[in-house]
Design a protein around this motif. Structure first.
Motif, mmCIF file in Angstrom:
data_model
loop_
_atom_site.group_PDB
_atom_site.id
_atom_site.type_symbol
_atom_site.label_atom_id
_atom_site.label_comp_id
_atom_site.label_asym_id
_atom_site.label_seq_id
_atom_site.Cartn_x
_atom_site.Cartn_y
_atom_site.Cartn_z
ATOM 1 N N LYS A 1 64.752 76.716 54.481
ATOM 2 C CA LYS A 1 66.191 76.614 54.258
ATOM 3 C C LYS A 1 66.840 77.974 54.472
ATOM 4 N N ASP B 1 72.225 80.356 47.417
ATOM 5 C CA ASP B 1 72.815 79.037 47.636
ATOM 6 C C ASP B 1 72.459 78.563 49.042
ATOM 7 N N ARG B 2 72.093 77.278 49.168
ATOM 8 C CA ARG B 2 71.781 76.733 50.489
ATOM 9 C C ARG B 2 73.030 76.705 51.357
ATOM 10 N N TRP C 1 60.097 80.116 46.326
ATOM 11 C CA TRP C 1 60.471 80.300 47.726
ATOM 12 C C TRP C 1 60.135 81.727 48.152
ATOM 13 N N GLU D 1 58.644 73.679 53.971
ATOM 14 C CA GLU D 1 60.106 73.602 53.844
ATOM 15 C C GLU D 1 60.738 74.918 54.287
ATOM 16 N N ASN E 1 68.258 70.421 62.514
ATOM 17 C CA ASN E 1 67.300 71.231 61.743
ATOM 18 C C ASN E 1 66.426 72.127 62.616
ATOM 19 N N VAL F 1 69.762 80.599 53.060
ATOM 20 C CA VAL F 1 70.488 80.880 51.817
ATOM 21 C C VAL F 1 71.347 82.123 51.961
#
Length: 496
Positions: free
Chosen positions: A328, A335-336, A371, A326, A384, A330
């Protein structure tokens, strides 16, 4: 079960030397068993660290696989100085150093000074015949998937290098991810260009293809003067490299057109540093195969994201999509962020370490709710696909104005006379930091700083245009062929 146990299931794999001799599974297994007997006679257990100081080649691969089947491998750059070996030996506390260098080599001098035992692989056959006077011992259990297989240090450009413990599970998962994303097959063959003491070389060049039962050609240390000869002799279907290697391959392509015309490559992979778009296009135009750019780091057992082979669409400038983990983006509050918003890249997966072998504070700062914080800045687009915009610690703070060096590089590399452009921080008495630029011109091209500054006008803000531009014949590289932006001013003698 451990990493080696999984590899030897692939009956078709072959490790090929530069002169086309090969080791298949039965022969490899005998070497590993014999070497494990040697290590047992030295009393080596699964949690012991074994330093490996070897150049690229079959000796490295067979030694590495033997060690991880018994204990923990710690490959080290053979070009380190005595002072550097002293640092790594102190950190790693190896029980034995395995090498084939003579007694005057820095690794051996330092080992003797620190009273670390030295095992020269030239004597392995003698030891395997029982000349130690002891019977082989199997009383020590072999490592399992959760045990540490490999310890590598981070590059340490901004702080003390950190020890990264990679488990058998980490390495197997990464090998699986890479083999899936590249659609590796048993009939594939790659030539090893990357140094074997580096995560890129160990996982992408060696473990991933062997994991699929494919063939690997264990070449010596990369030298572009030999590259096209090896391409002709071994007929690989792919290879992986860093951008500086690819550029040197491009530079010598004009003299090797016949070899290029007969190449059997189906793709070329690039990782470990940002690949300039012009280099990617040149490589594709020369070899007529797709160049697959990937994004990796030691803490993720190498690969995190990658572009995919056709028919999947690749995006120039992107390092692709996450495969097997995964990713992402932040903000500072974790916060995403939404697509196209720039923030820190964080990752999570079975190929990612759970902690450094470091003090508690470093781990607290590096991990958040399972993470891992990469320290890189970037964004995900609506598909993505990941785009890297810089590194948090590389951001230049020019009197409060923040400058991403990669943004500056991307402007100047587009100039028709420029081969390489690397911006970096220099000290400034009032601003704290200012931006400078190192330029390598294309062959037989001439240019002055004012021409480059004029070219950059209206393309980036004026405060991002470097006041000082240095023209160089080459840009200093780290041990793995990567350009190390942090500390470049010192390396160039601009700062003390």
């Amino acid at each position: 079960m451990n990493l080696y146990s999984h590899l030897k299931k692939q009956k078709s794999l072959k490790i090929i030397s530069e002169d086309c001799k090969f080791i298949d599974v039965p022969k490899l297994d005998k070497i590993v068993v014999d070497n494990n007997n040697i290590l047992s006679n030295f009393g080596i257990k699964k949690n012991d660290v074994i330093g490996i100081v070897l150049e690229n080649g079959i000796d490295f691969i067979t030694t590495f696989l033997s060690v991880i089947n018994k204990s923990i491998a710690a490959p080290l750059n053979p070009n380190y100085s005595i002072r550097e070996f002293d640092f790594y030996y102190t950190d790693l506390k190896p029980k034995i150093i395995i090498t084939n260098f003579n007694k005057d080599h820095a690794a051996l001098k330092c080992a003797r000074k620190k009273k670390i035992r030295i095992l020269n692989i030239k004597n392995f056959v003698l030891y395997a015949k029982g000349n130690l006077g002891k019977k082989p011992s199997n009383k020590y259990p072999k490592p399992t998937l959760s045990d540490t297989a490999l310890i590598l240090h981070t590059s340490g450009t901004t702080s003390r290098p950190k020890m990264v413990p990679l488990s058998h599970r980490n390495l197997l998962k990464s090998a699986y991810n890479i083999s899936v994303s590249l659609k590796l097959r048993k009939k594939d063959k790659n030539i090893i260009l990357m140094p074997s003491f580096h995560i890129h070389g160990i996982v992408a060049s060696i473990i991933a293809p062997l994991f699929k039962g494919a063939q690997v050609v264990a070449l010596p240390k990369f030298n572009v003067l030999n590259f096209y000869n090896y391409l002709s002799i071994h007929n690989p279907t792919w290879f992986t490299a860093v951008p500086t290697m690819l550029q040197s391959i491009v530079d010598r392509s004009k003299n090797n057109k016949n070899i290029i015309k007969l190449n059997k490559l189906r793709f070329i992979r690039s990782s470990s540093a940002s690949l300039p778009s012009n280099t990617l296009k040149e490589v594709e135009n020369i070899f007529k195969v797709p160049v697959i750019e990937s994004y990796g780091m030691t803490e993720a057992s190498h690969q995190m994201t990658t572009n995919l082979l056709p028919p999947y669409k690749r995006k120039i400038g992107s390092v692709g999509v996450a495969v097997g983990l995964e990713v992402k983006i932040v903000n500072s509050n974790f916060d995403r962020l939404k697509p196209y918003e720039v923030g820190e890249i964080v990752i999570k997966g079975n190929n990612v370490i759970s902690k450094y072998l470091a003090n508690k504070e470093i781990n607290i700062n590096s991990f958040h709710k399972n993470w891992f914080k990469t320290g890189d800045l970037g964004y995900l687009d609506s598909d993505n696909c990941l785009f890297i915009t810089g590194r948090i610690k590389e951001i230049i703070n020019r009197g409060g104005e923040k400058i991403s060096p990669k943004e500056v590089d991307d402007i100047f590399i587009k100039h028709s006379k420029v081969a390489k452009a690397i911006s970096f921080a220099i000290e400034h008495p009032k601003l704290g930091e200012d931006i400078a630029l190192a330029i390598v011109l294309k062959e037989n091209k001439q240019c002055v700083a004012s021409e480059l500054k004029d070219f950059a006008k209206n393309k980036i803000a004026s405060f991002k245009i470097p006041k000082k531009i240095y023209f160089l014949k080459s840009i200093p590289l780290g041990a793995t062929g990567k350009i190390q932006r942090i500390g470049l001013a010192k390396k160039l003698g601009i700062e003390k």
